[in-house]
Motif scaffolding. Structure first.
Motif, PDB file in Angstrom:
ATOM      1  N   GLY A   1       6.401  -1.574  -9.309  1.00 47.89           N
ATOM      2  CA  GLY A   1       5.578  -0.389  -9.529  1.00 47.89           C
ATOM      3  C   GLY A   1       5.563   0.616  -8.404  1.00 47.89           C
ATOM      4  O   GLY A   1       4.915   1.666  -8.505  1.00 47.89           O
ATOM      5  N   VAL A   2       6.267   0.343  -7.306  1.00 47.89           N
ATOM      6  CA  VAL A   2       6.259   1.256  -6.165  1.00 47.89           C
ATOM      7  C   VAL A   2       6.951   2.574  -6.528  1.00 47.89           C
ATOM      8  O   VAL A   2       6.485   3.653  -6.154  1.00 47.89           O
ATOM      9  CB  VAL A   2       6.903   0.617  -4.917  1.00 47.89           C
ATOM     10  CG1 VAL A   2       6.948   1.606  -3.750  1.00 47.89           C
ATOM     11  CG2 VAL A   2       6.147  -0.645  -4.514  1.00 47.89           C
ATOM     12  N   GLY A   3       8.029   2.507  -7.292  1.00 52.22           N
ATOM     13  CA  GLY A   3       8.722   3.730  -7.711  1.00 52.22           C
ATOM     14  C   GLY A   3       7.808   4.646  -8.506  1.00 52.22           C
ATOM     15  O   GLY A   3       7.815   5.867  -8.319  1.00 52.22           O
ATOM     16  N   HIS A   4       7.004   4.066  -9.400  1.00 49.36           N
ATOM     17  CA  HIS A   4       6.042   4.870 -10.153  1.00 49.36           C
ATOM     18  C   HIS A   4       5.003   5.483  -9.215  1.00 49.36           C
ATOM     19  O   HIS A   4       4.635   6.649  -9.370  1.00 49.36           O
ATOM     20  CB  HIS A   4       5.351   4.019 -11.218  1.00 49.36           C
ATOM     21  CG  HIS A   4       6.189   3.777 -12.428  1.00 49.36           C
ATOM     22  ND1 HIS A   4       6.532   4.774 -13.319  1.00 49.36           N
ATOM     23  CD2 HIS A   4       6.764   2.639 -12.891  1.00 49.36           C
ATOM     24  CE1 HIS A   4       7.275   4.267 -14.286  1.00 49.36           C
ATOM     25  NE2 HIS A   4       7.439   2.973 -14.052  1.00 49.36           N
TER      26      HIS A   4
ATOM     27  N   GLU B   1       0.865  -1.184   0.000  1.00 48.85           N
ATOM     28  CA  GLU B   1       0.000   0.000   0.000  1.00 48.85           C
ATOM     29  C   GLU B   1       0.900   1.233   0.000  1.00 48.85           C
ATOM     30  O   GLU B   1       1.811   1.341   0.822  1.00 48.85           O
ATOM     31  CB  GLU B   1      -0.893   0.015   1.242  1.00 48.85           C
ATOM     32  CG  GLU B   1      -1.780   1.254   1.309  1.00 48.85           C
ATOM     33  CD  GLU B   1      -2.485   1.423   2.647  1.00 48.85           C
ATOM     34  OE1 GLU B   1      -3.273   2.376   2.753  1.00 48.85           O
ATOM     35  OE2 GLU B   1      -2.219   0.634   3.570  1.00 48.85           O
ATOM     36  N   VAL B   2       0.635   2.148  -0.914  1.00 49.86           N
ATOM     37  CA  VAL B   2       1.402   3.389  -1.005  1.00 49.86           C
ATOM     38  C   VAL B   2       0.463   4.544  -0.699  1.00 49.86           C
ATOM     39  O   VAL B   2      -0.585   4.679  -1.331  1.00 49.86           O
ATOM     40  CB  VAL B   2       2.031   3.560  -2.409  1.00 49.86           C
ATOM     41  CG1 VAL B   2       2.825   4.850  -2.490  1.00 49.86           C
ATOM     42  CG2 VAL B   2       2.923   2.363  -2.735  1.00 49.86           C
ATOM     43  N   ARG B   3       0.835   5.376   0.287  1.00 49.29           N
ATOM     44  CA  ARG B   3      -0.035   6.489   0.679  1.00 49.29           C
ATOM     45  C   ARG B   3       0.780   7.628   1.281  1.00 49.29           C
ATOM     46  O   ARG B   3       1.876   7.411   1.818  1.00 49.29           O
ATOM     47  CB  ARG B   3      -1.088   6.026   1.686  1.00 49.29           C
ATOM     48  CG  ARG B   3      -0.541   5.596   3.028  1.00 49.29           C
ATOM     49  CD  ARG B   3      -1.666   5.239   4.018  1.00 49.29           C
ATOM     50  NE  ARG B   3      -1.160   4.978   5.343  1.00 49.29           N
ATOM     51  CZ  ARG B   3      -0.782   3.803   5.810  1.00 49.29           C
ATOM     52  NH1 ARG B   3      -0.853   2.738   5.016  1.00 49.29           N
ATOM     53  NH2 ARG B   3      -0.334   3.673   7.046  1.00 49.29           N
ATOM     54  N   ALA B   4       0.221   8.830   1.187  1.00 50.34           N
ATOM     55  CA  ALA B   4       0.847  10.000   1.802  1.00 50.34           C
ATOM     56  C   ALA B   4       0.700   9.902   3.318  1.00 50.34           C
ATOM     57  O   ALA B   4      -0.314   9.426   3.830  1.00 50.34           O
ATOM     58  CB  ALA B   4       0.192  11.275   1.293  1.00 50.34           C
TER      59      ALA B   4
END
Length: 195
Positions: free
Chosen positions: A112-115, A4-7
């Motif tokens: 895909g985390v870098g994107h 999970e990627v989030r601010a």
């Protein structure tokens, strides 16, 4: 488990600050940065991200564990070394958002985390009205003794996202390399894209 990627902002970021610091120290220790970091320095460096209204930290989580982080802030609010490089080349730094650093544990790369890191920071920059994003990459000699034989630079990843190195525009920043006793100045290439 999916990443999970989030601010992350404010109090939530304050709670994660030591994890972000430790991750930066671990990842930047490798080529090409060879950064011999300390928690004290990292805490000071990251503190403005907790209090800045326009900065952003994007975290990547596998379950509850932080496995990556990416930072960004208006260039005018960041270290003068970076802003000066663009200002000296005739760029308006008030219209530029600085995508400072991205760190990701090796096991999670290529997924895909870098994107996602760039997507979040660029969206944040656009929401704030910035017309440009930039970042810096360290320049190391091709024959540096610590360069791994299988190393692949990220240039093709960055250019696919619309970034280009600005010819002759470099910044200078000091840190202590692994195995060194004191800091030395490094030259960093400035990359930029327009929205």
């Amino acid at each position: 488990m999916a990443v999970e990627v989030r601010a992350v902002r404010g109090a939530a970021l304050n709670e994660l600050l030591d994890e972000v610091a430790a991750l930066r120290i671990a990842v930047f220790r490798d080529w090409p940065y060879l950064y011999d970091g300390t928690m004290d320095y990292e805490r000071r460096y990251l503190a403005p991200y907790v209090t800045s209204e326009n900065a952003v930290v994007v975290g990547a989580f596998d379950g509850q564990g932080l496995i990556g982080a990416s930072t960004g802030a208006p260039l005018a609010d960041h270290a003068e070394d970076f802003g000066d490089a663009l200002r000296d080349a005739g760029h308006d730094i008030t219209s530029t958002f600085y995508c400072a650093e991205s760190v990701l544990l090796p096991a999670y790369r290529g997924q895909g985390v870098g994107h996602a890191f760039f997507d979040h920071r660029e969206a944040h920059a656009r929401d704030l009205g910035f017309s440009h994003c930039c970042f810096c990459s360290v320049i190391r000699p091709a024959d540096h003794p610590a360069r791994p034989g299988a190393y692949r630079p990220l240039d093709s990843f960055w250019t696919a996202r619309g970034y280009r190195p600005l010819p002759g525009v470099t910044a200078r920043f000091a840190w202590k390399d692994v195995g060194s006793t004191e800091e030395s100045i490094k030259t960093l290439q400035v990359w930029m894209r327009d929205f």
